[in-house]
Design an enzyme around this catalytic site. Structure first.
Site, PDB file in Angstrom:
ATOM      1  N   ASP A 126      33.861 -11.505  22.530  1.00 40.28           N
ATOM      2  CA  ASP A 126      32.528 -11.178  22.040  1.00 40.28           C
ATOM      3  C   ASP A 126      32.306  -9.718  21.610  1.00 40.28           C
ATOM      4  O   ASP A 126      31.545  -9.473  20.699  1.00 40.28           O
ATOM      5  CB  ASP A 126      31.511 -11.565  23.147  1.00 40.28           C
ATOM      6  CG  ASP A 126      30.080 -11.493  22.675  1.00 40.28           C
ATOM      7  OD1 ASP A 126      29.869 -11.782  21.503  1.00 40.28           O
ATOM      8  OD2 ASP A 126      29.215 -11.138  23.476  1.00 40.28           O
ATOM      9  N   CYS A 186      25.668 -32.184  12.294  1.00 39.97           N
ATOM     10  CA  CYS A 186      24.196 -32.124  12.395  1.00 39.97           C
ATOM     11  C   CYS A 186      23.517 -33.284  11.668  1.00 39.97           C
ATOM     12  O   CYS A 186      22.458 -33.747  12.095  1.00 39.97           O
ATOM     13  CB  CYS A 186      23.664 -30.809  11.819  1.00 39.97           C
ATOM     14  SG  CYS A 186      24.113 -29.348  12.784  1.00 39.97           S
ATOM     15  N   CYS A 196      12.480 -23.505  17.514  1.00 42.68           N
ATOM     16  CA  CYS A 196      12.556 -22.057  17.750  1.00 42.68           C
ATOM     17  C   CYS A 196      11.139 -21.475  17.863  1.00 42.68           C
ATOM     18  O   CYS A 196      10.355 -21.558  16.910  1.00 42.68           O
ATOM     19  CB  CYS A 196      13.328 -21.379  16.614  1.00 42.68           C
ATOM     20  SG  CYS A 196      13.348 -19.582  16.820  1.00 42.68           S
ATOM     21  N   CYS A 246      19.379 -29.368  21.366  1.00 42.62           N
ATOM     22  CA  CYS A 246      20.439 -29.979  20.545  1.00 42.62           C
ATOM     23  C   CYS A 246      20.954 -31.258  21.205  1.00 42.62           C
ATOM     24  O   CYS A 246      21.287 -31.268  22.388  1.00 42.62           O
ATOM     25  CB  CYS A 246      21.575 -28.971  20.355  1.00 42.62           C
ATOM     26  SG  CYS A 246      22.961 -29.654  19.431  1.00 42.62           S
TER      27      CYS A 246
HETATM   28 FE1  SF4 Z   1      22.623 -29.408  14.508  1.00 41.94          FE
HETATM   29 FE2  SF4 Z   1      22.093 -29.368  17.145  1.00 41.94          FE
HETATM   30 FE3  SF4 Z   1      20.492 -28.054  15.435  1.00 41.94          FE
HETATM   31 FE4  SF4 Z   1      20.492 -30.749  15.500  1.00 41.94          FE
HETATM   32  S1  SF4 Z   1      19.821 -29.372  17.133  1.00 41.94           S
HETATM   33  S2  SF4 Z   1      20.526 -29.438  13.658  1.00 41.94           S
HETATM   34  S3  SF4 Z   1      22.667 -31.180  15.905  1.00 41.94           S
HETATM   35  S4  SF4 Z   1      22.631 -27.605  15.847  1.00 41.94           S
END
Ligand code: SF4
Length: 360
Positions: A126, A186, A196, A246
């Site tokens: 990192d 995704c 967010c 996610c």
């Molecule tokens: Fe991709 Fe996870 Fe965001 Fe959904 S929540 S768009 S699967 S990164």
């Protein structure tokens, strides 16, 4: 003779959960990185723009590098109940920071790995000039999601990543290696972008760090912009929202079996979500004793107290007022200013509540 199979076995033996290989060359996704810098989305993290040629090609870091080895370690831990984490009277800490400083845990292991390799090598976790996430995707460890995290399809994204550059080509390293594309897992999902709290994603896969809660509570050294303060909720160090929502994290994230991962377990619930009134009473000496050798040391006392004041203002409880009043007279201007903001917010909330009660 050194081979990818042997290296993989050794990395797993050392405690890593994931290992992948890629031929050293131009960093994949370097164009997006440069565009991100150009847009100024890195904010005060000027170090990211230093010596860009080193980030754009690992051969500028280790001349003669032939292979990039990426390792991953899950920092998912035992569950801390969400009712505790979301309790507004507590300050919430990002999951990666619940235990020891990962640099201190992983770097010595990667050094031992480098010694075992007996090759010219460089290892980074990192802090170095290697874009680990881009290389992890290139190594087939997962795909970079719209939230900009590296997502492993069977482990989610709570992963520490480390990279080792080695000056040797491994004949068996790149056979039948999948090459996931950006956002390839995704599909039509966009949960992270919508969840967010500060709307920090101007586009899928693009993070404006200047609005990101992790940046605002850790990297930003000065005042948190006032319009963003109410959006921080009870986060006092980092943020996990775009990972928490996610589906890959929800379904597949699981604690690592590795003894290395134990270092990241919170010793108590108060390390994951300390009570705000306790944080507001922290003096510099106690801060240093409690958080030395943890990621929170990066924020320093003034940064953590600044954040705790904002969270206390968002909590809105008069219970916080005596502690905030003391901080509003402390010797640190940054903390004084945020304490005054929190006091004003709590008092305004109280007045609004009593007028509503009188009208009812
Ligand atoms: Fe991709 Fe996870 Fe965001 Fe959904 S929540 S768009 S699967 S990164």
């Amino acid at each position: 003779m050194l081979s990818a199979a042997l290296i993989r076995e050794k990395a797993l033996e050392l405690g890593f959960d994931l290992v992948g290989f890629a031929p050293a060359g131009p960093t994949p996704g370097a164009d997006q990185f440069l565009a991100w810098l150009e847009a100024g989305y890195h904010g005060q993290m000027a170090y990211l723009a230093n010596a860009p040629e080193r980030r754009l090609d690992p051969r500028a870091v280790l001349p003669g590098a032939r292979t990039v080895v990426v390792v991953g370690l899950s920092y998912e831990t035992l569950a801390v109940p969400y009712e505790v984490l979301r309790d507004p009277s507590r300050g919430r800490i990002a999951r990666y920071a619940w235990g020891a400083d990962y640099h201190e845990v992983i770097t010595p292991v990667l050094r031992a790995f480098g010694e075992w390799l007996s090759l010219e090598s460089r290892a980074y976790v990192d802090t170095g000039p290697v874009l680990e996430r881009n290389w992890a995707q290139r190594c087939g460890l997962g795909f970079i999601g719209k939230n900009t995290c590296l997502i492993h399809r069977k482990r989610g994204s709570y992963l520490f990543l480390g990279a080792v550059l080695i000056a040797e080509e491994l004949p068996d390293a790149f056979d039948d290696q999948p090459q996931p594309a950006l956002f390839s897992g995704c599909g039509r999902c966009a949960r992270c972008l919508g969840a967010c709290p500060t709307r920090a994603f101007p586009a899928p896969g693009v993070l404006d760090a200047r609005r990101c809660i992790a940046y605002l509570t850790i990297e930003l050294k000065g005042s948190i912009p006032e319009p963003l303060r109410p959006l921080l909720g009870n986060w006092v160090f980092g943020c996990d929202v775009c990972q928490d929502v996610c589906p890959y994290v929800r379904r597949f994230s699981r604690p690592s079996d590795s003894p290395l991962a134990r270092a990241f377990y919170p010793p108590s619930i108060d390390r994951a979500a300390p009570k705000l009134v306790d944080l507001l009473q922290l003096d510099r000496v106690t801060f240093n004793q409690r958080y030395k050798r943890t990621p929170l040391a990066r924020a320093k006392w003034r940064g953590l107290l600044r954040n705790a004041c904002v969270a206390a203002g968002n909590w809105g409880s008069p219970e916080a007022l005596p502690y905030l009043q003391r901080l509003a007279a402390c010797d640190e201007p940054l903390v004084r200013e945020h304490a005054a903001w929190a006091i004003a917010r709590i008092i305004a909330g109280e007045s609004a509540r009593s007028s509503a009660t009188m009208q009812a």
